[in-house]
Design an enzyme around this catalytic site. Structure first.
Site, PDB file in Angstrom:
ATOM      1  N   CYS A 130      -7.242 -13.969   1.110  1.00 28.53           N
ATOM      2  CA  CYS A 130      -6.116 -14.014   2.054  1.00 28.53           C
ATOM      3  C   CYS A 130      -5.871 -12.634   2.665  1.00 28.53           C
ATOM      4  O   CYS A 130      -5.734 -12.493   3.883  1.00 28.53           O
ATOM      5  CB  CYS A 130      -4.864 -14.521   1.342  1.00 28.53           C
ATOM      6  SG  CYS A 130      -3.501 -14.889   2.474  1.00 28.53           S
ATOM      7  N   CYS A 131      -5.851 -11.593   1.826  1.00 29.17           N
ATOM      8  CA  CYS A 131      -5.654 -10.234   2.332  1.00 29.17           C
ATOM      9  C   CYS A 131      -6.797  -9.817   3.243  1.00 29.17           C
ATOM     10  O   CYS A 131      -6.593  -9.130   4.244  1.00 29.17           O
ATOM     11  CB  CYS A 131      -5.541  -9.248   1.170  1.00 29.17           C
ATOM     12  SG  CYS A 131      -3.930  -9.219   0.366  1.00 29.17           S
ATOM     13  N   CYS A 213       3.870  -8.961   1.983  1.00 28.67           N
ATOM     14  CA  CYS A 213       4.149 -10.310   2.479  1.00 28.67           C
ATOM     15  C   CYS A 213       5.165 -10.994   1.562  1.00 28.67           C
ATOM     16  O   CYS A 213       5.156 -10.786   0.345  1.00 28.67           O
ATOM     17  CB  CYS A 213       2.863 -11.130   2.529  1.00 28.67           C
ATOM     18  SG  CYS A 213       1.658 -10.507   3.711  1.00 28.67           S
ATOM     19  N   CYS A 216       4.118 -12.898  -1.691  1.00 31.25           N
ATOM     20  CA  CYS A 216       3.424 -12.105  -2.712  1.00 31.25           C
ATOM     21  C   CYS A 216       4.231 -10.898  -3.196  1.00 31.25           C
ATOM     22  O   CYS A 216       3.678 -10.007  -3.846  1.00 31.25           O
ATOM     23  CB  CYS A 216       2.079 -11.633  -2.178  1.00 31.25           C
ATOM     24  SG  CYS A 216       0.983 -12.961  -1.654  1.00 31.25           S
ATOM     25  N   CYS A 239      -4.462  -4.300  -1.393  1.00 29.65           N
ATOM     26  CA  CYS A 239      -4.840  -5.343  -0.445  1.00 29.65           C
ATOM     27  C   CYS A 239      -6.246  -5.148   0.096  1.00 29.65           C
ATOM     28  O   CYS A 239      -6.809  -6.050   0.704  1.00 29.65           O
ATOM     29  CB  CYS A 239      -3.844  -5.404   0.714  1.00 29.65           C
ATOM     30  SG  CYS A 239      -3.706  -3.866   1.622  1.00 29.65           S
TER      31      CYS A 239
END
Length: 247
Positions: A130-131, A213, A216, A239
């Site tokens: 995702c990162c 985010c 998270c 990240c």
């Protein structure tokens, strides 16, 4: 008498020489962060340098310093579409204060497209992917237009950043990286913010020393590491944007 240079200057060949950059870093580490920014602009040119802003406390201090040196410096932010509403609000307050439009750098995939391709809530199943999709790859594309970038990382923040220098060769992105606050502590950052009456994210007042985010990031409990609220419950601590050299 010829006056010595206030700070070192790199030739075009030396800009990609890690050993030369280490020598420069050693000579620059005691300079004020604003002088390090000024060196970067003089060395690379204002159009070849950009400041990455997450709208956290460090980046807000840097933003103010940088725009005092040169108001034409590009300021960009990575918009994952998952930030806290307070983050977007402080972005707008800062944009109004400085009459400056910040450059939005966004992922190729919308959240809906990402969900179709990788499944719902990818940040829970595979936070690294995702990162990478929402931060690393967009940044990599954006930085192709520059010779250097400025970040707000500090040595004090995490073990992974404990060897950060004020000037580095960024192996991952293949350009010069400035970390003007590398040797500053949290108190110095906040003193600068309060002295200059800068807007900041109110989440900092509610046990969010590091803000990423929304899905998270959680508040940090007393006695915890300042970045303990990032990717809580996983072994992830970065990240992927910053890979500082190790000792």
């Amino acid at each position: 008498m010829i006056q010595p240079r206030k700070w070192p200057i790199l030739t075009e060949e030396e800009k990609k020489d890690e050993q030369k950059i280490k020598v420069v870093a050693a000579r620059m580490r005691d300079k004020h962060p604003q002088d390090i920014i000024r060196w970067g602009i003089e060395q690379l040119g204002v159009s070849s340098l950009a400041l990455a802003c997450s709208f956290g406390c460090e980046d807000i201090a840097l933003l103010d310093m940088a725009l005092k040196v040169n108001p034409d410096l590009d300021i960009f932010y990575l918009d994952t579409d998952l930030h806290f509403k307070e983050t977007y609000e402080v972005r707008d307050r800062l944009s109004g204060k400085y009459q400056k439009q910040f450059i939005r750098v966004s992922p190729d995939l919308t959240l809906e497209e990402q969900a179709v391709k990788y499944g719902e809530k990818l940040w829970k199943k595979d936070p690294n992917l995702c990162c990478n999709l929402r931060k690393v790859e967009p940044l990599k594309k954006y930085l192709r237009n520059y010779q250097g970038w400025i970040t707000g990382i500090r040595r004090e923040q995490a073990p992974t950043r404990a060897h950060a220098e004020v000037v580095e060769w960024d192996q991952g992105f293949q350009l010069i990286k400035l970390n003007p606050l590398a040797f500053w502590n949290s108190k110095q950052v906040w003193n600068y913010i309060f002295k200059n009456q800068l807007p900041y994210n109110p989440l900092h007042d509610h046990r969010y020393p590091s803000i990423g985010c929304e899905p998270c990031t959680r508040p940090v409990l007393p006695g915890e590491d300042p970045r303990a609220g990032r990717w809580s419950g996983t072994d992830k601590i970065e990240c992927g944007l910053h890979n500082s050299p190790v000792s």
